[in-house]
Design a protein around this motif. Structure first.
Motif: not given
Length: 215
Positions: A199-208
């Motif tokens: 989840i921590q890995f995907f957080m900045p990707i999805s937020k972008k």
């Protein structure tokens, strides 16, 4: 019903886009959960519980998910409705049917006839899909699913540290689900260890990408 919406008003266009991403995230969580169950090497904690309920009733796993989510929703509504927002409502009606639909679609090709190694790979794919969906739901900031709210609410009301409440909650539903015939296994352990970091890995990707469309 103002408590369902964020106090910070946003435009209808932005809200529509957020709802789109919310639904997208919930769909991913449902598909990931279905892959976990179909791999039959151990489900995530909540779905071990759902499998147990399904084994002792006429309910499918998705229907059990919807029923328990609705019960949790009603408890939250009467105890601490401040946690209920639009995403909470949507999750009650989307996750269960999505799990059943995904299981119906994938069960002909993902089942116990697959080699164990392929089922492990399926479980890992499911874990990644769930983590991505959770990251998307978190980033749209429209509220948590009832299962997650329960731990937060219990911690608030009992004054115990959240991490211990969450561990106790997850262990409790896994034990109950296992005793009712839910599948506890390597997948359950992998979910507990990997979901947070993923989840921590995907957080900045999805937020972008979400930010790109709502700003």
């Amino acid at each position: 019903m103002d408590f369902i919406f964020n106090k910070n008003r946003i435009s209808n266009k932005k809200l529509t886009i957020k709802i789109f991403f919310l639904i997208l995230g919930l769909i991913h969580i449902g598909i990931g959960a279905a892959l976990f169950v179909l791999s039959n090497v151990g489900s995530d904690p909540f779905n071990v519980f759902m499998q147990g309920i399904s084994n002792h009733t006429i309910l499918t796993i998705g229907m059990a998910n919807s029923m328990v989510s609705l019960i949790w929703f009603m408890i939250i509504f009467f105890v601490s409705r401040k946690y209920i927002r639009l995403g909470t409502v949507f999750s009650v009606f989307i996750l269960g049917p999505m799990i059943d639909l995904a299981m119906f679609v994938f069960s002909p090709i993902i089942n116990n006839e697959l080699p164990f190694s392929m089922r492990i790979i399926t479980m890992l794919i499911g874990c990644n899909i769930i983590a991505f969906g959770v990251a998307v739901v978190y980033n749209v900031n429209l509220g948590m699913v009832p299962n997650d709210i329960m731990s937060v609410m219990i911690a608030e009301k009992t004054k115990f540290q959240f991490r211990w409440v969450r561990i106790t909650y997850d262990v409790s539903i896994v034990v109950i689900g296992f005793l009712m015939g839910g599948v506890f296994g390597i997948g359950t352990i992998v979910c507990a260890v990997l979901t947070g970091p993923l989840i921590q890995f995907f957080m900045p990707i999805s937020k972008k990408y979400i930010t790109k469309y709502i700003t």
